[in-house]
Design a protein around this motif. Structure first.
Motif, mmCIF file in Angstrom:
data_model
loop_
_atom_site.group_PDB
_atom_site.id
_atom_site.type_symbol
_atom_site.label_atom_id
_atom_site.label_comp_id
_atom_site.label_asym_id
_atom_site.label_seq_id
_atom_site.Cartn_x
_atom_site.Cartn_y
_atom_site.Cartn_z
ATOM 1 N N HIS A 1 0.846 -1.195 0.000
ATOM 2 C CA HIS A 1 0.000 0.000 0.000
ATOM 3 C C HIS A 1 0.885 1.250 0.000
ATOM 4 O O HIS A 1 1.938 1.286 0.647
ATOM 5 C CB HIS A 1 -0.906 0.019 1.236
ATOM 6 C CG HIS A 1 -1.931 -1.072 1.258
ATOM 7 N ND1 HIS A 1 -3.127 -0.992 0.568
ATOM 8 C CD2 HIS A 1 -1.931 -2.286 1.880
ATOM 9 C CE1 HIS A 1 -3.821 -2.095 0.775
ATOM 10 N NE2 HIS A 1 -3.124 -2.902 1.566
ATOM 11 N N ARG A 2 0.450 2.269 -0.715
ATOM 12 C CA ARG A 2 1.222 3.510 -0.738
ATOM 13 C C ARG A 2 0.900 4.344 0.499
ATOM 14 O O ARG A 2 -0.264 4.682 0.748
ATOM 15 C CB ARG A 2 0.921 4.323 -2.000
ATOM 16 C CG ARG A 2 1.793 5.586 -2.081
ATOM 17 C CD ARG A 2 1.327 6.559 -3.133
ATOM 18 N NE ARG A 2 2.112 7.787 -3.089
ATOM 19 C CZ ARG A 2 1.718 8.946 -3.602
ATOM 20 N NH1 ARG A 2 0.550 9.025 -4.224
ATOM 21 N NH2 ARG A 2 2.486 10.016 -3.510
ATOM 22 N N ILE A 3 1.936 4.661 1.252
ATOM 23 C CA ILE A 3 1.792 5.508 2.435
ATOM 24 C C ILE A 3 2.445 6.849 2.113
ATOM 25 O O ILE A 3 3.651 6.917 1.866
ATOM 26 C CB ILE A 3 2.452 4.857 3.669
ATOM 27 C CG1 ILE A 3 1.819 3.486 3.932
ATOM 28 C CG2 ILE A 3 2.315 5.756 4.891
ATOM 29 C CD1 ILE A 3 2.537 2.672 4.983
ATOM 30 N N TRP A 4 1.638 7.889 2.099
ATOM 31 C CA TRP A 4 2.108 9.205 1.688
ATOM 32 C C TRP A 4 2.182 10.114 2.907
ATOM 33 O O TRP A 4 1.181 10.322 3.602
ATOM 34 C CB TRP A 4 1.151 9.791 0.655
ATOM 35 C CG TRP A 4 1.615 11.079 0.046
ATOM 36 C CD1 TRP A 4 2.878 11.399 -0.359
ATOM 37 C CD2 TRP A 4 0.799 12.227 -0.244
ATOM 38 N NE1 TRP A 4 2.915 12.663 -0.883
ATOM 39 C CE2 TRP A 4 1.654 13.191 -0.834
ATOM 40 C CE3 TRP A 4 -0.553 12.510 -0.080
ATOM 41 C CZ2 TRP A 4 1.177 14.434 -1.251
ATOM 42 C CZ3 TRP A 4 -1.019 13.743 -0.507
ATOM 43 C CH2 TRP A 4 -0.170 14.689 -1.083
ATOM 44 N N ILE A 5 3.384 10.617 3.177
ATOM 45 C CA ILE A 5 3.585 11.535 4.304
ATOM 46 C C ILE A 5 4.293 12.769 3.761
ATOM 47 O O ILE A 5 5.527 12.893 3.845
ATOM 48 C CB ILE A 5 4.399 10.884 5.447
ATOM 49 C CG1 ILE A 5 3.788 9.532 5.827
ATOM 50 C CG2 ILE A 5 4.468 11.809 6.652
ATOM 51 C CD1 ILE A 5 4.527 8.815 6.927
ATOM 52 N N PRO A 6 3.548 13.701 3.166
ATOM 53 C CA PRO A 6 4.188 14.875 2.576
ATOM 54 C C PRO A 6 4.817 15.758 3.653
ATOM 55 O O PRO A 6 4.358 15.801 4.789
ATOM 56 C CB PRO A 6 3.024 15.593 1.878
ATOM 57 C CG PRO A 6 1.805 15.147 2.623
ATOM 58 C CD PRO A 6 2.076 13.745 3.052
ATOM 59 N N GLY A 7 5.874 16.437 3.267
ATOM 60 C CA GLY A 7 6.489 17.378 4.190
ATOM 61 C C GLY A 7 7.600 16.798 5.032
ATOM 62 O O GLY A 7 8.114 17.475 5.924
ATOM 63 N N LEU B 1 7.920 -1.427 3.810
ATOM 64 C CA LEU B 1 6.807 -0.558 3.441
ATOM 65 C C LEU B 1 7.218 0.455 2.388
ATOM 66 O O LEU B 1 8.392 0.778 2.228
ATOM 67 C CB LEU B 1 6.286 0.181 4.680
ATOM 68 C CG LEU B 1 5.913 -0.684 5.884
ATOM 69 C CD1 LEU B 1 5.341 0.187 6.999
ATOM 70 C CD2 LEU B 1 4.922 -1.773 5.498
ATOM 71 N N SER B 2 6.217 0.971 1.676
ATOM 72 C CA SER B 2 6.430 2.022 0.694
ATOM 73 C C SER B 2 5.947 3.341 1.297
ATOM 74 O O SER B 2 4.744 3.619 1.349
ATOM 75 C CB SER B 2 5.656 1.725 -0.595
ATOM 76 O OG SER B 2 5.749 2.809 -1.492
ATOM 77 N N ILE B 3 6.899 4.131 1.842
ATOM 78 C CA ILE B 3 6.581 5.428 2.459
ATOM 79 C C ILE B 3 7.274 6.505 1.642
ATOM 80 O O ILE B 3 8.481 6.448 1.425
ATOM 81 C CB ILE B 3 7.054 5.485 3.922
ATOM 82 C CG1 ILE B 3 6.368 4.399 4.761
ATOM 83 C CG2 ILE B 3 6.782 6.866 4.517
ATOM 84 C CD1 ILE B 3 6.831 4.347 6.200
ATOM 85 N N ASP B 4 6.510 7.469 1.156
ATOM 86 C CA ASP B 4 7.132 8.528 0.363
ATOM 87 C C ASP B 4 6.594 9.888 0.771
ATOM 88 O O ASP B 4 5.557 10.000 1.427
ATOM 89 C CB ASP B 4 6.936 8.284 -1.133
ATOM 90 C CG ASP B 4 5.495 8.468 -1.588
ATOM 91 O OD1 ASP B 4 4.986 9.601 -1.466
ATOM 92 O OD2 ASP B 4 4.879 7.492 -2.070
#
Length: 309
Positions: free
Chosen positions: A188-194, A214-217
């Protein structure tokens, strides 16, 4: 000019006797005489004239007296300004939405009138925040600091662990889950902008991704938490991670879901950094409060090995 000599001169002028001045200052009469003599040598004038009934000021002593009183009063004000408890505790909570800010706010509400000032050094990494504590810009800071980067003169205490939660919109495949494991997030794509490079939270999420695959971007610009909530609500594949206790608000129509992580529960450790030996009473009270009021940690937790404490 010797401040103690000036203080002694002012006391002699007020009491009219060397022995009475010595008693008030808690020193010997000989010490009073030596201080007055040293002051007179420095100024090259006679300040105090001894008489059978005590002592009186000379004309030069009378001229000096108001200036000496002002100098002694200024020194006493300066000392009082930095005495523990004489000024508000200045503490860096990093971000007003997250657990440290909420915990400090609850502490303040439990002690109305407490003198403290919560600030956010949001652009500073852990090393910069540590230096801010050391140089007195702030009295304390909540950070996840690597063990090998704790400077001499700083103490740390692990007081707040924020268990991570998955935040998703109603269309996400995991939206209906009462809880998920870190391995359930694989693929699953985990998006944590900033996420800023070089910060401790960047290191934390990199360690988390490497440990569990994990996929964290943090791709793309960060337009704020409200824009992130909007994106989650509209997406059937996007997810992000937030800390338990972090305060986020979104429209009811978004129907976002906060899903606990378990087996193990990744926790973000907010370590309290403060100067070793700091005796500020509000800092002592805050530490005592957090030790007793912090929520109980899950039985099985994960955090990076590099975290100090």
């Amino acid at each position: 000019m010797d401040v103690e000599a000036l203080r002694t001169f002012v006391t002699v002028a007020g009491t009219g006797h060397f022995q009475a001045a010595a008693d008030e200052l808690g020193v010997s009469q000989q010490a009073v005489s030596k201080r007055i003599a040293a002051l007179e040598r420095r100024l090259e004038v006679v300040l105090v004239v001894r008489t059978p009934r005590g002592s009186r000021l000379s004309p030069d002593g009378q001229v000096l007296l108001p200036h000496a009183r002002a100098a002694v009063a200024a020194v006493e004000r300066a000392e009082q300004s930095v005495r523990p408890g004489s000024r508000p505790l200045r503490i860096d909570v990093l971000n007003r939405r997250i657990l440290p800010a909420q915990a400090v706010h609850r502490f303040y509400r439990s002690r109305p009138g407490t003198e403290l000032d919560a600030v956010t050094l949001s652009e500073a990494n852990a090393g910069q925040a540590a230096r801010a504590v050391l140089d007195g810009t702030v009295d304390a800071s909540f950070r996840a600091l690597p063990a090998d980067r704790v400077p001499a003169g700083l103490s740390i205490e692990r007081l707040l662990d924020a268990p991570l939660e998955l935040l998703v919109g109603p269309g996400h495949p995991l939206a209906g889950s009462p809880g998920v494991t870190p391995t359930d997030l694989v693929g699953h794509r985990i998006w944590i902008p900033g996420i800023a490079p070089g910060t401790e939270w960047a290191s934390f999420h990199r360690s988390l991704a490497e440990t569990f695959g994990l996929s964290i971007d943090a791709l793309g610009p960060h337009f704020g938490d409200e824009a992130l909530m909007d994106a989650l609500a509209e997406s059937a594949s996007l997810a992000t991670l937030v800390g338990g206790g972090d305060r986020y608000l979104w429209p009811q129509t978004h129907d976002l879901r906060r899903i606990p992580l378990h087996d193990p529960t990744p926790v973000y450790p907010h370590l309290l950094l403060f100067r070793s030996g700091d005796r500020h009473p509000v800092l002592t009270a805050l530490r005592d409060h957090l030790r007793t009021a912090a929520p109980q940690a899950p039985q099985e937790v994960w955090m990076p090995e590099w975290v100090a404490g």
